[in-house]
Design a protein around this motif. Sequence first.
Motif, short mmCIF file in Angstrom:
data_model
loop_
_atom_site.label_atom_id
_atom_site.label_comp_id
_atom_site.label_asym_id
_atom_site.label_seq_id
_atom_site.Cartn_x
_atom_site.Cartn_y
_atom_site.Cartn_z
N LEU A 193 0.82 -1.23 0.00
CA LEU A 193 0.00 0.00 0.00
C LEU A 193 0.84 1.26 0.00
O LEU A 193 0.40 2.31 -0.44
N HIS A 194 2.04 1.15 0.58
CA HIS A 194 2.77 2.37 0.95
C HIS A 194 3.92 2.73 0.01
O HIS A 194 4.54 1.87 -0.61
N HIS A 195 4.15 4.07 -0.08
CA HIS A 195 5.36 4.59 -0.73
C HIS A 195 5.74 5.86 0.02
O HIS A 195 4.85 6.70 0.30
N ASP A 199 3.51 9.57 1.28
CA ASP A 199 3.40 10.17 2.63
C ASP A 199 3.92 11.61 2.64
O ASP A 199 3.29 12.51 3.17
N ILE A 200 5.09 11.81 1.99
CA ILE A 200 5.67 13.16 1.95
C ILE A 200 4.76 14.10 1.15
O ILE A 200 4.47 15.23 1.57
N GLY A 201 4.27 13.61 0.03
CA GLY A 201 3.39 14.44 -0.82
C GLY A 201 2.13 14.85 -0.08
O GLY A 201 1.72 16.01 -0.10
N LEU A 206 -1.13 18.98 2.84
CA LEU A 206 -1.89 19.40 4.03
C LEU A 206 -1.25 20.61 4.71
O LEU A 206 -1.96 21.52 5.16
N ALA A 207 0.10 20.64 4.73
CA ALA A 207 0.80 21.78 5.35
C ALA A 207 0.52 23.05 4.55
O ALA A 207 0.25 24.12 5.12
#
Length: 215
Positions: A193-195, A199-201, A206-207
């Motif tokens: 599921l993960h990359h 997560d960084i994107g 959101l920031a």
Amino acid sequence: MKIFLDTANLESIKKFNDMGLLDGITTNPTLLSREQGDPAEAMREITKIIDGDVSLEVVSTEYSGMMEEGRNLRKYGENVVVKVPMTADGLRACKTLTSEDIPVNVTLVFSVNQALLAAKSGARYVSPFIGRLDDIGEDGMQLIEDIDEVFSNYDFETEILVASVRHPMHVIEAAKIGADVVTLPPAVLEKMLHHPLTDIGLANFLADWKKKSSS
Ligand code: E4P
């Protein structure tokens, strides 16, 4: 390629099934023994949660015991596939169960010849255990390629179910070969599921949004 989950853990089954990822489940006595509660109840519950094939394994080692167990396991649901070991009694049970319209998964397959014999016996699935071959210094994925090549020369309806998967690269390699099914431990499916860039994107999006809305 179909994805099965290789577990008897109801929480994991529900989690990944709710994402629409599961085409079926494989269990074995070890996986069932790891869970709390009554194994019979767990097996019944799994067949209800999942629409696709659910492999439930016999623990008898001789033909008549396998037949009795296989017929009883099938009572848990119409989607039950009886799992038998790759032995002479297992293949005999495979042939009889198949003739009774009870599909069979022949498990603990470690060679092309075993896969060929399981297909001849009418198995719906053959389960080559690639991770356990890798563990002893053999090439598990080469076995999948070889079985695929042999099956493609004939009209077997038997599907190759890649088992004993240890990591996401196994899944990519199996898919490149065109294996019919992979059965994955929940931890491997979770990793797929993960990359880190996802997560960084997402954190950056959101920031930026937070900065804008507080400006
Ligand atoms: C397959 O049906 C088996 O349950 C499973 O893939 C075995 O994997 P292991 O070698 O990780 O025990």
